[in-house]
Design an enzyme around this catalytic site. Structure first.
Site, PDB file in Angstrom:
ATOM      1  N   LYS A  15      -1.632  -1.209  -4.059  1.00  0.00           N
ATOM      2  CA  LYS A  15      -2.688  -0.216  -4.031  1.00  0.00           C
ATOM      3  C   LYS A  15      -1.995   1.134  -3.999  1.00  0.00           C
ATOM      4  CE  LYS A  15      -6.027   2.504  -2.174  1.00  0.00           C
ATOM      5  NZ  LYS A  15      -6.474   3.203  -0.965  1.00  0.00           N
ATOM      6  N   TYR A  18       0.885  -1.173   0.000  1.00  0.00           N
ATOM      7  CA  TYR A  18       0.000   0.000   0.000  1.00  0.00           C
ATOM      8  C   TYR A  18       0.922   1.223   0.000  1.00  0.00           C
ATOM      9  CZ  TYR A  18      -3.943   2.916   1.762  1.00  0.00           C
ATOM     10  OH  TYR A  18      -4.926   3.864   1.947  1.00  0.00           O
TER      11      TYR A  18
END
Lengths: 314, 314, 314, 314
Positions: A171, A143
């Site tokens: 992400k 992330y």
């Protein structure tokens, strides 16, 4: 485990919203609203769920609360779509504890960031992801959210971890569109080892044109159908339709710019929760402990935007 | 509880070093070395101990490890000096859990930062400290370390929390000497509700001249006597002696600038641990999990600096 | 003057490259190469030129040099396309002097940034642009490049200046794709008072899909035809062709990531100049005074990338 | 030239205030007030003057204005103390032009920063200072002010330039007290090639204890006698007196924290100018073009602070 052994179910793509966490007025998790929200997202055609992300206010919850939130999402989903869950903690040892607790209730993948609070080198950050991946039984995602972590995950680092099978996807909430474009190209050149999801929900048409595998849109908590239509248009190559849908969504997304004088967390998630209440998706717009509530004026502006787009119940 | 009810033992002042965490070669806590270190610090005249701070690598340890580290420090100290412990976690609910676990083994005060990972307003940060203070039974301190937390605690915020009795002191590692000077003046004008300790260990003479209540010197893990002499000189108003001692310490402190190409955490604590091994204070220079080790060249340079100051054992 | 009185020739759109500044080995401006470069750009179909931007190394030149550079560009262009010139200086009074010297030699518009070195409020930055616009006879553009100016021009500020007719356009190098998307939407809602050009040359397809009026691509100094094809494809709505061309360009753009260990200015413009020499567009890859040269290894890698795309002369 | 050939007059030390630039209500330079201000500073015992620094609002003035400001300061000073002048511009070539114009009217030394707007490496920044030093006939100083330049001058860079005789001193406004302490020690170890002045005017006692050669206090424009007393106390080793004077000054310095809602430049210099008018030192509190004025409430608070310290005229 390595990404090559990940079940196809965990190859997240399409519309994978970060699930908000509805609360009761006493601050406990509102499991009824949470279940309704999960159904709303899946019924609209979302292809995966991102539990316990920033939109899910995960940083504000204790371990016990996190596990019960994940459990409700898993049980309500009942296998209809795969679930990736955030294990947001300071460092690898602590992240592994959280990740194991979440996989124990059935999430399909784990996503985490570079270490928090510490001062680490890129080599140490790479080792951090390797340590976590080796200790859990589901695919690990990275992330990239520098506005919160204050570290940018470099292209070289991500592709190195991809080549080793340490991470299965990224992400991206980096705010670096050029960096994300280079990551898309490098990933393609390497045989697409990574699934690459953008968190920039106002430019999804553009990021899908550029080759992103999907999107993690917080606004889908308010209305998921638009992102599903956007994704479908992009999938069939109808970029004008994709753009038209994006522009409709962006006009709605202005809800998050209505509150003034509040923190980033109060403003963004607060606007989503206020809009979700207005639409009847959840019962209360209660924020995580410590986060300020919107005032009535902001809520009224948010309702007006929804009303102008016929998104309020009759 | 409020600071007015804190025991006088917890009015930390003078030399309050952040205790490093010695590890065995298998990564477990080396309790024998830790106990020796605590004795080294207290015997040298330190007037308090700061457990589980950044120098103690607290962010890298699990809750279980943190508690066993605190227990050894508490038991070895045996009441000779007060102990303040870091509860470094994401947000209030999680910090309270950590703080309670630490106070249960006997630490005398808790210190924590603004929330990590989240995006909060000053009002939310103030509420964060209030929530924590209300939930624990020992005095709460604020730790201002923007290089790690990416938030600066403002003068107005700190003095507001002081007036309410929410915080009993501040450990300042802000890198903002002007801000600290204004805090010292505001605290004095308010009747000295806060104990103000500086973490800027290379300018302690100057900060004591400016009115600081004490210092939290990482280098005391290597040699604590110097800081005690510095404090004593300042206490009796002999500023030339204080400066001379500071300059001697600073020449030694160059150990932390010897490693090259490593992270901030590897460099600073790594240099301290290498020097502590060289002096025989601890057994191994093993770093917390995920932090890279110094190379031999750096260790040799560190030994040479110690040797030049007659700080190696015969 | 206000944008409403700007000649249509100055409504910059399409491909408006920032013109590099070729130098002789003694550091003087190589006017012959500069004229060849201008012809290369216009012949390839560029629809405007951006003189004295960051790619033109304008910050490194004295006022005298800036004027002679602008003169050669104006004279070579001979009215074929409009020219916008950077007036990059500390504050309004100094910018006006530079802008007047540049308009005196015939540039069609001026672009400038928020003040440099100073610490100003948004209101002061707005006044800065108003003062400059009132003092010059050509349209004024705002250049948003926080990596150099360390100030982001906000949406509210830009739309306020647009409504007043103070600025006629924005060159966006902000690195904030979401902010640019909101600016595009706000500009459209206001009747398109601003021309909005992106400087993010690796995501032009995406930015044109999102509604940008054009692009300012530094790489066009090396090969302009690709950006013209990309623009044409976007204009006719062929987004797949636009993306294919963007991806071809991006593979070439990797030239700027070949140099290592040099500054941002040495790397980016240095790579362009090395590639331009390799292609025979300019004679020397001499950098502006004070900027380090690429080493042979980097130049060789750049040539290899060009060669792989058949961009070297036979 | 090299520092070894600098006249002893240019070995700035002690109290060297940055001279504010009084303006008339029409925005022109108020030479009468400026001359009075210079006399005020020298009569109070200041040992040098810093013309055209940040407090002098130099960034807002054209070259012509800068020269006339420098001329009035030089002529009024009439050799009583040495004058160092800021040549604040983008890059070396432009700085040299400014520096020559200022030395032509008689300033004794030039101070400048790393390049502005550009993206340079440490090696390029070193070359920048070398180029400037080689082109001017007076000593060159380095001005380290990252809040404006967004580059920190490293210890290694400064000591390298010192060893080469490129720079004769440093004006430190870096906000990095530990870095400044290390610079003081390295300079001492090298035989004191540099004069090191601090711009941190609220901690001068501490910085003088640490070994600084002097201070550049903006507040001296309002009251210079305090800093002279502070310097004298430090010189005779009376640190308690130095601290007492510093604390008196700091209580006065709170004038700069009275304005709210304005920019950094409006607030700091604005408070000084308002206080100077209140004390009768200059005629008008007019700010440089583009900088907002204080409101009446802020001015009244500033007057009240001065009044409480008996600094208003009877």
């Amino acid at each position: 485990m390595t990404s090559s052994t990940a079940s196809s179910a965990a190859r997240f793509s399409g519309v994978v919203p970060p699930v908000a966490t509805p609360l009761n007025t006493d601050g406990t998790v509102d499991h009824g609203s949470l279940a309704r929200l999960v159904d709303h997202l899946i019924d609209a055609g979302c292809t995966g769920l991102f539990a316990l992300g920033s939109t899910g206010e995960t940083a504000y919850f204790t371990e016990t609360q996190r596990v019960e939130i994940a459990r409700t999402i898993v049980e309500t989903t009942a296998g209809r779509v795969p679930i990736i869950a955030g294990a947001i903690e300071l460092t690898a040892g602590r992240i592994i504890e959280t990740a194991r607790a979440l996989t124990a209730v059935g999430v399909d993948a784990i996503v985490t960031t570079a270490p928090l609070y510490t001062l680490n080198s890129p080599a140490e950050i790479a080792a951090h992801f390797r340590t976590i991946a080796a200790a859990i039984d589901v695919p690990l995602w990275a992330y990239d959210v520098p506005v919160r972590v204050h570290t940018k995950l470099s292209l070289a680092l991500l592709m190195e971890l991809a080549a080793e099978g340490v991470i299965a996807g990224v992400k991206d909430s980096s705010g670096d569109d050029v960096g994300f474009r280079r990551l898309l190209a490098a990933n393609e050149a390497a045989g697409h080892p990574l699934q690459l999801l953008t968190g920039h929900e106002m430019v999804v048409d553009a990021m899908l044109l550029a080759g992103a595998d999907g999107v993690v849109p917080g606004f889908a908590n308010v209305e998921a159908e638009g992102y599903v239509r956007l994704w479908d248009a992009a999938t069939r190559g109808d970029w004008d339709a994709a753009r038209t849908e994006q522009e409709r969504i962006n006009a709605l997304f202005e809800v998050v710019f209505q509150p003034t004088g509040l923190s980033g967390d109060a403003t963004g998630v607060g606007a989503f929760k206020a809009a979700m209440v207005a639409r009847g998706i959840i019962d209360h717009a209660v924020m995580a402990p410590g986060v300020e509530a919107l005032d009535d004026a902001a809520v009224e502006k948010i309702r007006a935007i929804l009303d102008a787009h016929d998104l309020l119940p009759a």
